[in-house]
Scaffold this active site. Sequence first.
Site, mmCIF file in Angstrom:
data_model
loop_
_atom_site.group_PDB
_atom_site.id
_atom_site.type_symbol
_atom_site.label_atom_id
_atom_site.label_comp_id
_atom_site.label_asym_id
_atom_site.label_seq_id
_atom_site.Cartn_x
_atom_site.Cartn_y
_atom_site.Cartn_z
ATOM 1 N N TRP A 1 0.816 -1.220 0.000
ATOM 2 C CA TRP A 1 0.000 0.000 0.000
ATOM 3 C C TRP A 1 0.850 1.270 0.000
ATOM 4 O O TRP A 1 0.317 2.360 -0.095
ATOM 5 C CB TRP A 1 -0.938 -0.001 1.212
ATOM 6 C CG TRP A 1 -2.011 -1.049 1.137
ATOM 7 C CD1 TRP A 1 -2.203 -1.975 0.147
ATOM 8 C CD2 TRP A 1 -3.055 -1.271 2.097
ATOM 9 N NE1 TRP A 1 -3.301 -2.761 0.434
ATOM 10 C CE2 TRP A 1 -3.838 -2.353 1.625
ATOM 11 C CE3 TRP A 1 -3.403 -0.676 3.311
ATOM 12 C CZ2 TRP A 1 -4.942 -2.836 2.315
ATOM 13 C CZ3 TRP A 1 -4.512 -1.157 4.002
ATOM 14 C CH2 TRP A 1 -5.272 -2.219 3.514
ATOM 15 N N LYS A 2 2.150 1.127 0.163
ATOM 16 C CA LYS A 2 3.056 2.300 0.180
ATOM 17 C C LYS A 2 2.521 3.346 1.164
ATOM 18 O O LYS A 2 1.889 2.975 2.146
ATOM 19 C CB LYS A 2 3.233 2.832 -1.237
ATOM 20 C CG LYS A 2 3.634 1.708 -2.215
ATOM 21 C CD LYS A 2 4.130 2.201 -3.531
ATOM 22 C CE LYS A 2 4.470 0.994 -4.415
ATOM 23 N NZ LYS A 2 5.108 1.349 -5.664
ATOM 24 N N GLU B 1 11.972 1.714 -4.003
ATOM 25 C CA GLU B 1 11.754 3.082 -3.473
ATOM 26 C C GLU B 1 12.586 3.318 -2.218
ATOM 27 O O GLU B 1 13.012 4.437 -1.949
ATOM 28 C CB GLU B 1 10.246 3.298 -3.225
ATOM 29 C CG GLU B 1 9.508 3.466 -4.552
ATOM 30 C CD GLU B 1 8.056 3.020 -4.535
ATOM 31 O OE1 GLU B 1 7.485 2.822 -3.444
ATOM 32 O OE2 GLU B 1 7.490 2.863 -5.647
ATOM 33 N N GLU C 1 11.019 -6.789 -9.289
ATOM 34 C CA GLU C 1 10.294 -5.592 -9.685
ATOM 35 C C GLU C 1 11.212 -4.702 -10.519
ATOM 36 O O GLU C 1 12.001 -3.930 -9.961
ATOM 37 C CB GLU C 1 9.835 -4.813 -8.445
ATOM 38 C CG GLU C 1 8.915 -5.588 -7.540
ATOM 39 C CD GLU C 1 8.055 -4.668 -6.694
ATOM 40 O OE1 GLU C 1 6.835 -4.810 -6.745
ATOM 41 O OE2 GLU C 1 8.611 -3.792 -6.009
ATOM 42 N N GLY D 1 4.736 1.609 -11.031
ATOM 43 C CA GLY D 1 3.908 2.809 -11.045
ATOM 44 C C GLY D 1 3.890 3.537 -12.378
ATOM 45 O O GLY D 1 3.397 4.660 -12.480
ATOM 46 N N SER E 1 3.342 -2.515 -12.005
ATOM 47 C CA SER E 1 2.136 -2.276 -12.809
ATOM 48 C C SER E 1 1.337 -3.555 -13.087
ATOM 49 O O SER E 1 0.787 -3.731 -14.174
ATOM 50 C CB SER E 1 2.484 -1.558 -14.119
ATOM 51 O OG SER E 1 3.077 -0.301 -13.851
ATOM 52 N N GLY F 1 1.197 -2.743 -6.265
ATOM 53 C CA GLY F 1 1.143 -1.413 -5.666
ATOM 54 C C GLY F 1 -0.206 -0.760 -5.924
ATOM 55 O O GLY F 1 -1.182 -1.034 -5.234
HETATM 56 P P1 PGA Z 1 2.866 -0.767 -8.863
HETATM 57 O O1 PGA Z 1 3.886 -0.953 -7.646
HETATM 58 O O2 PGA Z 1 2.012 -1.999 -8.904
HETATM 59 O O3 PGA Z 1 2.075 0.470 -8.527
HETATM 60 O O4 PGA Z 1 3.680 -0.607 -10.098
HETATM 61 C C1 PGA Z 1 4.459 -2.201 -7.357
HETATM 62 C C2 PGA Z 1 5.425 -2.070 -6.207
HETATM 63 O O5 PGA Z 1 6.137 -1.059 -6.136
HETATM 64 O O6 PGA Z 1 5.527 -2.960 -5.354
#
Ligand code: PGA
Length: 247
Positions: free
Chosen positions: A10-11, A96, A164, A170, A209, A230
């Site tokens: 969920w960041k 990130e 990833e 994202g 994504s 995400g």
């Molecule tokens: P995203 O993020 O699905 O929004 O691309 C994936 C993640 O960073 O774990």
Amino acid sequence: MRQKLVVGNWKMHGSRASVDALLGDLAGGTAGAAAEVAVCPTYVHLDQALKLCAGSTLSVGAQDCSHMASGAYTGEVSAEMLAELGCRWVILGHSERRQYHAESDDLVAAKLAAAISAGLQAIVCVGETREQRENGEAEAVVGAQLKGALADQASLEGLVVAYEPVWAIGTGLTATPEEAQDMHAYIRESLDGIAGVDPAQTRLLYGGSVKAGNAAELFAQPDIDGALVGGAALVAEDFRAIVEAAR
Ligand code: PGA
């Protein structure tokens, strides 16, 4: 047989109200799923999420932990604290964290050691940037990240690795199922050289994504055992559809 695993990252999103709403829907909505399902909210929403998931098949994890056990480390949260709260998972080495918090492979390794000692199941993230892929360095980068995090750990039972590609996070860009499968096969092969890992039992998630529309073809690949999601994990209907794609 590796059971598919779908994890929502969920960041830095959510409020008490949105966590209530999302988990209210997911806790019942993913019952009977073929995949194992977990959510990773922010630290401040963990306790709330754990209460809402109690008695459901959803498990809960954190997005990071400290590499230190306890002490004067302002702002940090230890793996022990997360385990005591009831978390099962912890995401480590997300791109990130590597990008905005300068996390090195050594730091990821130290966090992994702390997570293992606390009894948490780690989801270790690896992935190359667009530039690294264009330069033909993708495998070398991912291989070094794996070795850097996983070498010399006390126990890697239950380890999960998430591939990833940074350029797919994202952005709406996804690795093609073939590109993702190729890297997953390379990761599984690389795990063979790391002490304490059973490559055949280790679940490898794809992230970047992942959406309802592309999940099924990713999950159909022999070395893709699920997803780290995400953006689409924040919308109950979208996340449920990804979970269903693992059937
Ligand atoms: P995203 O993020 O699905 O929004 O691309 C994936 C993640 O960073 O774990």
